[in-house]
Each structure stands twice: as structure tokens, then as C-alpha cells.
Design a protein around this motif. Structure first.
Motif, mmCIF file in Angstrom:
data_model
loop_
_atom_site.group_PDB
_atom_site.id
_atom_site.type_symbol
_atom_site.label_atom_id
_atom_site.label_comp_id
_atom_site.label_asym_id
_atom_site.label_seq_id
_atom_site.Cartn_x
_atom_site.Cartn_y
_atom_site.Cartn_z
ATOM 1 N N LYS A 86 0.823 -1.218 0.000
ATOM 2 C CA LYS A 86 0.000 0.000 0.000
ATOM 3 C C LYS A 86 0.856 1.268 0.000
ATOM 4 N N ILE A 87 1.858 1.236 -0.853
ATOM 5 C CA ILE A 87 2.761 2.396 -0.947
ATOM 6 C C ILE A 87 1.999 3.640 -1.395
ATOM 7 N N LEU A 88 1.020 3.444 -2.290
ATOM 8 C CA LEU A 88 0.258 4.604 -2.771
ATOM 9 C C LEU A 88 -0.577 5.219 -1.654
ATOM 10 N N GLU A 89 -1.108 4.378 -0.772
ATOM 11 C CA GLU A 89 -1.847 4.905 0.381
ATOM 12 C C GLU A 89 -0.942 5.768 1.252
ATOM 13 N N THR A 90 0.276 5.253 1.508
ATOM 14 C CA THR A 90 1.214 5.999 2.352
ATOM 15 C C THR A 90 1.599 7.317 1.697
ATOM 16 N N LEU A 91 1.879 7.254 0.395
ATOM 17 C CA LEU A 91 2.250 8.485 -0.318
ATOM 18 C C LEU A 91 1.105 9.493 -0.294
ATOM 19 N N TYR A 92 -0.144 8.994 -0.444
ATOM 20 C CA TYR A 92 -1.286 9.907 -0.387
ATOM 21 C C TYR A 92 -1.315 10.650 0.944
ATOM 22 N N THR A 93 -1.096 9.901 2.052
ATOM 23 C CA THR A 93 -1.146 10.527 3.372
ATOM 24 C C THR A 93 -0.051 11.573 3.522
ATOM 25 N N LEU A 123 -5.789 0.663 -12.313
ATOM 26 C CA LEU A 123 -6.944 1.188 -11.573
ATOM 27 C C LEU A 123 -7.885 0.120 -11.017
ATOM 28 N N PRO A 124 -8.002 -1.068 -11.635
ATOM 29 C CA PRO A 124 -8.880 -2.074 -11.018
ATOM 30 C C PRO A 124 -8.405 -2.546 -9.641
ATOM 31 N N HIS A 125 -7.110 -2.383 -9.317
ATOM 32 C CA HIS A 125 -6.607 -2.796 -8.011
ATOM 33 C C HIS A 125 -7.136 -1.851 -6.940
ATOM 34 N N ILE A 126 -7.667 -2.420 -5.869
ATOM 35 C CA ILE A 126 -8.208 -1.575 -4.801
ATOM 36 C C ILE A 126 -7.130 -0.702 -4.178
ATOM 37 N N ASN A 127 -5.898 -1.225 -4.122
ATOM 38 C CA ASN A 127 -4.814 -0.444 -3.533
ATOM 39 C C ASN A 127 -4.259 0.603 -4.494
ATOM 40 N N HIS A 129 -6.945 2.258 -6.971
ATOM 41 C CA HIS A 129 -8.054 3.208 -7.172
ATOM 42 C C HIS A 129 -8.515 3.849 -5.876
ATOM 43 N N ARG A 130 -8.314 3.171 -4.737
ATOM 44 C CA ARG A 130 -8.730 3.802 -3.480
ATOM 45 C C ARG A 130 -7.864 5.021 -3.144
ATOM 46 N N PRO A 131 -6.522 4.908 -3.156
ATOM 47 C CA PRO A 131 -5.728 6.122 -2.908
ATOM 48 C C PRO A 131 -5.851 7.153 -4.023
ATOM 49 N N VAL A 132 -6.065 6.695 -5.274
ATOM 50 C CA VAL A 132 -6.270 7.640 -6.379
ATOM 51 C C VAL A 132 -7.521 8.471 -6.108
ATOM 52 N N GLN A 133 -8.551 7.786 -5.637
ATOM 53 C CA GLN A 133 -9.797 8.492 -5.344
ATOM 54 C C GLN A 133 -9.613 9.513 -4.220
ATOM 55 N N LYS A 134 -8.834 9.138 -3.206
ATOM 56 C CA LYS A 134 -8.576 10.067 -2.113
ATOM 57 C C LYS A 134 -7.777 11.270 -2.590
ATOM 58 N N LEU A 135 -6.809 11.002 -3.459
ATOM 59 C CA LEU A 135 -5.976 12.100 -3.959
ATOM 60 C C LEU A 135 -6.792 13.054 -4.827
ATOM 61 N N ILE A 136 -7.770 12.492 -5.543
ATOM 62 C CA ILE A 136 -8.643 13.332 -6.379
ATOM 63 C C ILE A 136 -9.326 14.396 -5.531
ATOM 64 N N ARG A 137 -9.703 14.005 -4.288
ATOM 65 C CA ARG A 137 -10.407 14.955 -3.430
ATOM 66 C C ARG A 137 -9.532 16.139 -3.032
ATOM 67 N N LEU A 138 -8.230 15.945 -3.067
ATOM 68 C CA LEU A 138 -7.329 17.044 -2.691
ATOM 69 C C LEU A 138 -7.157 18.061 -3.816
ATOM 70 N N CYS A 139 -7.577 17.668 -5.035
ATOM 71 C CA CYS A 139 -7.361 18.542 -6.200
ATOM 72 C C CYS A 139 -8.471 19.581 -6.300
ATOM 73 N N GLY A 140 -8.083 20.801 -6.601
ATOM 74 C CA GLY A 140 -9.055 21.875 -6.784
ATOM 75 C C GLY A 140 -9.591 22.437 -5.489
ATOM 76 N N GLU A 141 -9.008 22.017 -4.358
ATOM 77 C CA GLU A 141 -9.498 22.528 -3.069
ATOM 78 C C GLU A 141 -9.319 24.031 -2.975
ATOM 79 N N VAL A 142 -8.136 24.496 -3.373
ATOM 80 C CA VAL A 142 -7.823 25.924 -3.331
ATOM 81 C C VAL A 142 -7.274 26.312 -4.694
ATOM 82 N N LEU A 143 -7.797 27.393 -5.255
ATOM 83 C CA LEU A 143 -7.352 27.832 -6.581
ATOM 84 C C LEU A 143 -6.038 28.589 -6.482
ATOM 85 N N ALA A 144 -5.313 28.576 -7.603
ATOM 86 C CA ALA A 144 -4.051 29.317 -7.743
ATOM 87 C C ALA A 144 -2.994 28.847 -6.740
ATOM 88 N N THR A 145 -3.026 27.560 -6.382
ATOM 89 C CA THR A 145 -1.981 27.017 -5.515
ATOM 90 C C THR A 145 -0.805 26.568 -6.368
#
Length: 765
Positions: A86-93, A123-127, A129-145
């Protein structure tokens, strides 16, 4: 400075050291990253001053090399390690905590390159698409960053992967409860993640296990590495809890967060950086085209896509000046939503409001293209939103106002929108907005059932010539759009019963007359008192018709129940008396020039109307309700009234009125042809047709000619001036009348050409 020197020294050592097996090398680089979080005491130093970017790049290179060395689709030990640990999970955090500063950019870049450079589906791997989905939520939070560029690159690569395999989009559709649990229970998720890692790392049976190192067994090596990895996760989670807060903008952007990929892109479309905004629009274009029904439903019901499209349209429209020159609106350069770049200083043809106009038309073009590319249910929902939230709420009040300047500007903008729209679904909503959805025959008492339609048709006969011309032009372009409802609503629904005809049951005497080449009950214009003074030279000779008329074939005998085409053509060509004709004095203005144009235009109209399955012949009179009173409809009523005043109207108005009528005449529907182009139709009492209107105009003209001295020379001079063959000189008396006569003559030639071309096409086997 010291850290950069250390990095250079480390690269040199790595280059000189003997190459390790790929997995061992991969684990080494990951361990180096986790060591940083355990050993560092300065978490404020930027990530670029550490070795983390270098180690991440090395890990990517190893994964790519491993894939290239193995058979297609086979997962290697390095990739297995990345997934199971779950390296992607750790990197997301770590990216969410942005520790060290700039780590979020590094994580986004790593995810983007991993998805882009690895060919096997991840992407079919849960380990994944799950961190990818979490990272998506961080995008666009604040403009001009500082991370906007990496965010949009990451989102676009995810969209591209979904485009390749649309089914994967289902992994990115979250239930609202799940999204809330993921956001509100981060500590539970992190603990689960750590437990998952523990259970995976105790499995020593995975392929390609690292070799033993001096002083430690392979199992000890893995156990120590897992411990470091867990400590790094715990550290990053603590930083996450301390430093990362949910952006107010992202939390209030949309009531539901079910489709976070769309929501993040929507936020980035508002970026002040035009390149980021365009990339976000491109990402949305990919997502709306996905064929998955669940995604389409979520897109329109659980995101703010429709609201963003329409609200921005409304905002940009309201930012336009109250008064814009219609010519500027019409001639502003071709609009492309992705190329909305404009510099006022570099534009030699700038005018006030041009920047705002280009922005509005560009965004409308984007909405149009988005709806054109979208999955069907998505397209319908977006188009309806544009109609309700923009056309009706914003444009209609402008079109219904009483200020002439406001009417002119809003009508010119509507005209531009009609010209610009290409999506069938959006065109349908635009047509319903302008004309309404009614399809039953009109009556004089209900012509204002759809107020906007009524107002626009009335504007075709407005006291302001500019408004009349602009509205007529809008209708002309509307008629050329590939939508059957336009012509049906404006004209055909009123001709369905053919109750403009006076019907007499056929008897033997009538049949004999038909066999002699004349329709029963028809009026022979050559015997009409209006035409007794017409010269036989006005008609085409028999020799000319041998070369012009379509050949008679056994399948299409000349007397097939239709009025012979040469009689129709000659009827139109002979309408204007000799003394009122001037075209034969000027070269290149003959009837034959209209034949070429009519042939091309009629062919184009036939292509448009092919899928509408129109009948090839008029409806049988026995099936028509001839007892019902005939009303040609509001649109034709106004056009006929305008046509009846052709001798008293400005030249430009006449050109536009006749242009709309000629476009109507081109449509290959038998009732339109009969009503507008057959002079020999036996009209019912009180009914008028295009031909009967022109006959009345000619009768008025013949009376007025007698009162104007040197009428024919003046007429010829006016024609030459209009053609630019004569310089402008002294004002000529009766200029409006003379220009009207010229337009009338040309219009009759045009109608004759259209009638001939339509007959010729239908008679061709």
C-alpha cells in the motif's frame, strides 16, 4: 546546500555500486524515503532539498523497466510490492500532509507518471483506485496554488484511463455515506491501512523476495523495512491531523460529493490560469462522453456540472454591454472554446465589449461541444438546464423588452447563438425555447400561446427596420438548421389539411380538361385581365424549353397530375411587366444564374430533410378536412404582409423578406411546393398564397408606373448603381419604389428557378 551535496554524492555511490536485483533496488529506494521521516528533525525544509524526489523517480524507472522485461500483462515483484504494501496509500497521506513542504506536488507527479507510463491496468486494483480516489479529493481545493499544474495533469491522466476502459468509472462513484466516512474517520482508515500492511508483509511467499543482506536474514530485512514503513505512515498521519484542513470552497462547492473527479475538475475550471481551466474543460469532456449509465446519472444529479455551465453562461451574458453593434456580433472571428485568447492591444478591429463577447461565445461553444460529445442522458439533462437556467431565465427577458436598442442587441446575440449551435440536443432545446413545442394548426386567436415566438414573429414587421432585418435573419438561419420541428411549427402544421384549396369532386368534363393539359378549375393567367398586355416575348420559346425542360420518360409522363413545370416557370417569369424589367439590359443577371444556386441549395436541403421521412406527394384530398377554415399561420401571415409592401419598403428589408421566402420554397415538402410555388392551385375563398400576393403587388405596380415619367430609364440606372456599374449621383425620385421593383423581378426569377429545379429533381428516375 549540504543536502544537495549529499544527494550528488549518493547518486555517485549508486552509480559505482554493483547493480542490485530490481526488487531489492526498489525496496532500497522506498526504505530511503521512509528513513527520512524517522530520522529528520526539520520538517520545514522543502522536499526539493531532500533525496525524496530522486528516490521516487528511481522507483518509477524500476517499475517501467520491470514491465518492459516481462511478458505483457504479467505483474512483477516490484509492482506486487507496491500494491501489497500500500505504498500509494502511504504516499497519499504524506501528500495530504504536504510534509515536507512540496511533497503534495511530488506525490501528484508520481501518481501521474505511474498511471501514464505503466501499460498494465492498475486502476482495477483496490490499492490503486482507493488512494487515487482520495488524492482526487485534494485537487481543486484551493485555486491558484503551486500544485495546480500537477493536480490537473493527474486528473487528466485519470480521465484518459477511464476513457480507455469506461467501466472503471464505477470505482469512482461513491455513496455519500462512504465519502463522509472516508473524510470523517481518517484515523480508522489509517489504522486499517497499517494493519493491512502488517498482514501483507508477514507473507513471505511473494515472488522475487529480496536476497539476504550481510548481518540479517531476508525475513529480518523485510520485517525491519515494514516497521520503518509503518512508522512513516504514523508520522505522516500525525502531520495530516495537525496541518490539513478541509477547504471551505471544496466543502460548499456541491451538496453531494459522489463524483469527486467531476467536482475537482469543476473547481479547476475556475482557475485564473487559462491553461489549467482549458485542461479541466478537456477532462470534463472526456468524462461526460463515458457510456456508463450510472456515471451519467451521477454526473447530472450529484454534481454541479449543469449549474456551473449555466451560471457561467448567465454571468458572461450579463457582463456584455447593453448595446452592441449587430455587425460586430455577427462578424467577430470564429469562436473556439479552447482558444479563448484575446489581446485588446494587439487587435486592430477592437470594439467596446469585444473581450466580453468573445468570452461569452467561447463558453457557449464549450457548452455546445460538451453536450454534443456527452452520453445521451447527460446531454439531455445539460441541454434542458441551459434552456431553463439561461435561455428562459436570462435571455427571454432581454428579448421581450421594449427598448429598441436592447431588442436589437439581444436578437443579434440570439441570431449568433442560432448560427453557432451544432449539438442536436441543444438545438432542440433552443428551438423549443424560440418556437414552443406546439404542433397543432394555428388559429388567429391563439397565435400568442408561446409569447416569445409571437414577439419574435411580430418583430419581423417592427417599426425599426434594423430589428426587422435582424429578426428575419435569425429566422432564416433557424430554417437552415437540421431540425424538423422548426419548419413544422412555423409552416407545415397549417398546411397539413390542404384546406387552402377549393375542392371540387372530379367529373368526366374535368378529366377531359386535364388531358388537354390544364388543371380543372385553374385560372389561365394568359386570359387574366392583368396579363392581356404582356408580350409573347416574355415567355420562353419552344426551342429553349427543349434544352431546359426535363425529358419525358415512361415512368414520369408529362401530364402526371401536376401542373406542367414550364407553365409554372413562365407564370413567375411573366409576372413583372416588360416596362418594369431591367435585368435583360445588364449582362449576367438572367434567370439561368438562379438555376445554379437553386440546384445547389435544393440538394443541401434534401440532405437535411432526408431523415424526416416526408411524403413524396400531397396528402389525398379525400383524407383532408377541407371544411376547416384556413389560416396560413402567424409566420407566413407576417411574411406575406411584408411581401405585399415590397414597393414601399427599404431595399435591405425587401432583400431579407424575399430571402426567407425563397428558403421556405426550397424545402422538398409537397404541401410547401404546392402552396408557395404552384400558381395554378385553386385557392379557397378568402385564402391567399405567395403567388396571389405577388399578383396584387404587380397590379398595384402597373397603376403606379403610369404616374412616373421615364420610369424604365430610371429603373435601369438604379439597377446599375446597385450593381456598382454606375457611380452614385443625384437622388432619383421614387427610389424606394424602383428598388422594390428590382427586388420583385429578381425574386420572381428565383422562384421560377426553384420551381424548375424541384420539378427536375423529382422527375429524374
Amino acid at each position: 546546500m549540504f543536502s544537495k551535496f549529499t544527494s550528488i554524492l549518493q547518486h555517485a555511490v549508486e552509480a559505482l555500486a554493483p547493480s542490485l536485483p530490481l526488487q531489492e533496488d526498489f525496496v532500497y529506494h522506498w526504505k530511503a524515503i521512509t528513513h527520512y521521516y524517522i530520522e529528520t528533525s526539520d520538517d520545514k525544509a522543502p522536499v526539493t532539498d531532500t533525496n525524496i524526489p530522486s528516490h521516487l523517480e528511481q522507483m518509477l524507472d524500476i517499475l517501467v523497466q520491470e514491465e518492459n522485461e516481462r511478458e505483457s500483462g504479467e505483474t512483477g515483484p516490484c509492482m506486487e510490492y507496491l500494491l501489497h504494501h500500500k505504498i500509494l496509500e502511504t504516499l497519499y497521506t504524506l501528500g495530504k500532509a504536504d510534509c515536507p513542504p512540496g511533497m503534495k506536488q511530488q506525490v501528484l507527479a508520481f501518481y501521474t507518471k505511474l498511471l501514464g507510463r505503466i501499460r498494465q491496468p492498475l486502476l482495477p486494483h483496490i490499492n490503486v483506485h482507493r488512494p487515487v480516489q482520495k488524492l482526487i479529493r485534494l485537487c481543486g481545493e484551493v485555486l491558484a496554488t503551486p500544485t495546480e499544474n500537477e493536480e490537473i495533469q493527474f486528473l487528466c491522466i485519470v480521465c484518459a484511463k477511464l476513457k480507455q476502459d469506461p467501466y472503471l468509472v464505477n470505482f469512482f462513484l461513491e455513496s455519500k455515506l462512504k465519502a463522509m466516512a472516508l473524510q470523517g474517520s481518517a484515523s480508522v482508515i489509517t489504522e486499517d491501512m497499517i494493519k493491512d500492511q502488517e498482514s501483507v508483509t508477514t507473507d513471505t511467499g511473494q515472488p522475487g523476495q529480496p536476497k539476504e543482506t550481510p548481518g540479517a536474514s531476508g525475513a529480518e530485512h523485510m520485517e525491519k523495512e515494514d516497521e520503518l514503513s509503518q512508522q512513516a505512515e504514523e508520522l505522516s498521519f500525525g502531520l495530516d491531523e495537525l496541518n490539513v484542513a478541509t477547504s471551505p470552497e471544496s466543502s460548499t462547492a456541491c451538496p453531494n460529493q459522489d463524483y469527486n473527479l467531476v467536482n475537482s475538475l469543476l473547481n479547476l475550471t475556475k482557475s485564473p490560469d487559462g491553461r489549467i481551466a482549458v485542461k479541466a474543460c478537456e477532462g470534463l469532456m472526456l468524462l461526460v462522453s463515458l457510456p456508463e449509465p450510472a456515471a451519467a446519472k451521477c454526473l447530472t444529479q450529484s454534481t454541479c456540472l449543469c449549474e456551473l455551465l449555466t451560471d457561467r453562461l448567465a454571468t458572461l451574458y450579463k457582463a456584455l454591454p447593453q448595446s452592441l453593434d449587430p455587425l460586430d456580433i455577427e462578424t467577430v472571428e470564429a469562436i473556439n472554446w479552447g482558444l479563448d485568447s484575446y489581446s485588446h492591444k494587439e487587435d486592430a478591429s477592437a470594439f467596446p465589449g469585444k473581450r466580453a463577447l468573445i468570452s461569452f461565445l467561447s463558453w457557449f461553444d464549450y457548452c455546445d461541444q460538451l453536450i454534443k460529445e456527452a452520453q445521451k442522458t447527460t446531454a439531455v439533462a445539460m441541454a434542458k438546464a441551459v434552456r431553463e437556467r439561461f435561455f428562459i431565465d436570462v435571455m427571454e427577458p432581454q428579448l421581450m423588452q421594449t427598448s429598441e436598442i436592447g431588442i436589437l442587441t439581444s436578437t443579434a446575440l440570439l441570431h449568433r447563438i442560432v448560427r453557432q449551435v451544432t449539438s442536436d440536443v441543444l438545438l432542440q432545446e433552443l428551438v423549443y425555447f424560440i418556437l414552443g413545442e406546439q404542433r397543432e394548426p394555428e388559429t388567429l386567436t391563439d397565435i400568442n400561446r408561446h409569447p416569445l415566438r409571437h414577439r419574435l414573429i411580430e418583430h419581423c414587421d417592427h417599426i425599426s427596420d434594423e430589428i426587422s432585418i435582424m429578426t428575419l435573419r435569425m429566422f432564416e438561419h433557424l430554417l437552415q438548421k437540421p431540425n424538423e420541428h422548426i419548419l413544422y411549427n412555423l409552416v407545415l402544421r397549417n398546411l397539413e389539411e390542404r384546406n387552402y384549396m377549393e375542392y371540387k369532386p372530379p367529373c368526366q368534363e374535368d378529366k377531359d380538361v386535364v388531358e388537354n393539359g390544364q388543371i380543372a378549375g385553374a385560372v389561365d393567367l394568359e386570359e387574366d385581365p392583368l396579363f392581356t398586355d404582356l408580350s409573347p416575348d416574355n415567355t420562353l420559346s419552344a426551342q429553349e424549353w427543349l434544352s431546359a425542360s426535363p425529358p419525358v420518360s415512361p415512368e414520369h409522363p408529362k401530364n402526371d397530375g401536376k401542373t406542367e413545370v414550364h407553365k409554372i416557370v413562365n407564370s413567375f417569369l411573366c409576372l413583372v411587366p416588360d416596362e418594369a424589367k431591367s435585368s435583360y439590359h445588364v449582362e449576367g443577371t438572367g434567370y439561368d444564374t438562379y438555376l445554379r444556386d437553386a440546384h445547389r441549395q435544393f440538394r443541401d436541403y434534401c440532405v437535411i430533410c432526408l431523415r424526416w421521412e416526408w411524403p413524396g406527394s400531397p396528402r389525398s384530398l379525400e383524407k383532408c378536412n377541407l371544411e376547416a377554415s384556413f389560416f396560413e399561420g402567424h409566420f407566413l401571415k407576417v411574411l406575406f404582409e411584408r411581401m405585399g409592401r415590397i414597393l414601399d419598403q427599404p431595399y435591405d428589408v425587401n432583400l431579407q423578406v424575399t430571402s426567407v421566402l425563397s428558403k421556405l420554397s426550397l424545402f422538398p415538402h409537397p404541401h410547401i411546393h404546392e402552396y408557395l410555388l404552384d400558381p395554378y392551385v385553386n385557392l379557397a375563398s378568402g385564402c391567399k398564397s405567395l403567388f396571389s400576393v405577388i399578383v396584387r403587388v404587380v397590379g398595384d405596380l402597373m397603376v403606379r408606373i403610369q404616374r412616373i415619367p421615364d420610369f424604365t430609364p430610371k429603373l435601369l440606372l438604379v439597377r446599375k448603381r446597385l450593381l456598382g456599374l454606375e457611380p452614385e449621383g443625384p437622388i432619383i425620385d421614387h427610389m424606394t419604389l424602383l428598388e422594390g421593383v428590382i427586388v420583385l423581378e429578381e425574386f420572381c426569377k428565383e422562384l421560377a428557378a426553384i420551381a424548375f429545379v424541384k420539378y427536375h429533381t423529382s422527375a429524374t428516375p
